[in-house]
Write a protein that holds these residues in place. Structure first.
Motif, PDB file in Angstrom:
ATOM      1  N   SER A   1       3.475  -4.088   3.312  1.00 19.08           N
ATOM      2  CA  SER A   1       2.842  -5.085   4.189  1.00 19.08           C
ATOM      3  C   SER A   1       1.321  -4.976   4.128  1.00 19.08           C
ATOM      4  CB  SER A   1       3.304  -4.903   5.640  1.00 19.08           C
ATOM      5  OG  SER A   1       4.628  -5.349   5.774  1.00 19.08           O
ATOM      6  N   LYS A   2       0.812  -3.739   4.124  1.00 16.11           N
ATOM      7  CA  LYS A   2      -0.642  -3.537   4.045  1.00 16.11           C
ATOM      8  C   LYS A   2      -1.185  -4.078   2.723  1.00 16.11           C
ATOM      9  CE  LYS A   2      -1.142   0.454   7.049  1.00 16.11           C
ATOM     10  NZ  LYS A   2      -0.644   1.809   6.996  1.00 16.11           N
TER      11      LYS A   2
ATOM     12  N   ASN B   1      -1.957 -11.414  -0.846  1.00 13.55           N
ATOM     13  CA  ASN B   1      -1.744 -12.767  -0.329  1.00 13.55           C
ATOM     14  C   ASN B   1      -2.986 -13.647  -0.499  1.00 13.55           C
ATOM     15  OD1 ASN B   1       0.811 -11.930   0.364  1.00 13.55           O
ATOM     16  ND2 ASN B   1       0.409 -11.789   2.559  1.00 13.55           N
ATOM     17  N   GLN B   2      -4.171 -13.066  -0.238  1.00 12.88           N
ATOM     18  CA  GLN B   2      -5.413 -13.832  -0.395  1.00 12.88           C
ATOM     19  C   GLN B   2      -5.625 -14.216  -1.860  1.00 12.88           C
ATOM     20  OE1 GLN B   2      -5.083 -11.138   1.489  1.00 12.88           O
ATOM     21  NE2 GLN B   2      -5.854 -11.706   3.515  1.00 12.88           N
TER      22      GLN B   2
ATOM     23  N   THR C   1      -1.240  -7.939   2.928  1.00  6.04           N
ATOM     24  CA  THR C   1      -2.243  -8.538   3.799  1.00  6.04           C
ATOM     25  C   THR C   1      -3.669  -8.153   3.433  1.00  6.04           C
ATOM     26  OG1 THR C   1      -1.926  -6.788   5.430  1.00  6.04           O
ATOM     27  CG2 THR C   1      -0.655  -8.823   5.749  1.00  6.04           C
ATOM     28  N   SER C   2      -3.850  -7.016   2.741  1.00 10.64           N
ATOM     29  CA  SER C   2      -5.208  -6.589   2.398  1.00 10.64           C
ATOM     30  C   SER C   2      -5.742  -7.295   1.159  1.00 10.64           C
ATOM     31  CB  SER C   2      -5.270  -5.077   2.204  1.00 10.64           C
ATOM     32  OG  SER C   2      -4.579  -4.710   1.030  1.00 10.64           O
TER      33      SER C   2
END
Length: 164
Positions: free
Chosen positions: A151-152, A159-160, A155-156
């Motif tokens: 997950s980290k 995904n971006q 999201t870090s």
């Protein structure tokens, strides 16, 4: 007349299922590592491969503790989850979205494993198999930690990068 099946039988059946699943996961992780773009994700998959080898060793101990031969039983659920991951590799290889897709596949695997290990742990408690509970709980905690790490990573950065 056949003996009626009980929780002990269900425990053994499910244990064979997760044993098969872990063996399939061991085969899939190097492919996922090769497909990943981020060095951090590649390294994470290889670390999880080592961890998964430890999970298989623990399962061997569980089989031994319950006096049964370590053997797998085809798990269609994990086959489907792994096939989805292979589709993502095929369709998104080299694209900015590959890492996000790989993470989503890895998390589907983790959630399946967490569900199985959680159930097995609860059944082992009900059946009074204290040593087995400890082994299953160790693996369950490791699977949950891997899920948090994924997950980290998602999201870090992943995904971006995929959204760009």
């Amino acid at each position: 007349m056949a003996k009626e099946k009980n929780l002990d039988d269900l425990f053994y059946d499910t244990l064979k299922d997760i044993y098969y699943a872990e063996k399939q996961i061991l085969k899939a992780l190097p492919k996922m590592a090769r497909a990943a773009q981020s060095e951090e994700l590649k390294a994470g998959f290889m670390t999880h491969k080592e961890q998964t080898e430890g999970h298989v060793d623990r399962l061997h101990q569980v089989f031994e503790l319950i006096g049964k031969r370590a053997q797998g039983k085809t798990c269609e659920a994990i086959q489907g989850i792994i096939a989805e991951g292979e589709e993502i590799i095929e369709e998104f290889k080299g694209s900015p979205a590959i890492d996000a897709g790989l993470i989503s596949s890895a998390q589907a695997v983790e959630h399946y494993e967490m569900a199985r290990y959680g159930t097995l742990k609860t059944w082992a408690q009900t059946l009074g198999k204290k040593d087995v509970v400890t082994l299953l709980d160790q693996t369950l905690q490791e699977e949950a930690a891997t899920d948090k790490t994924l997950s980290k990573l998602a999201t870090s950065a992943a995904n971006q990068k995929a959204a760009a």
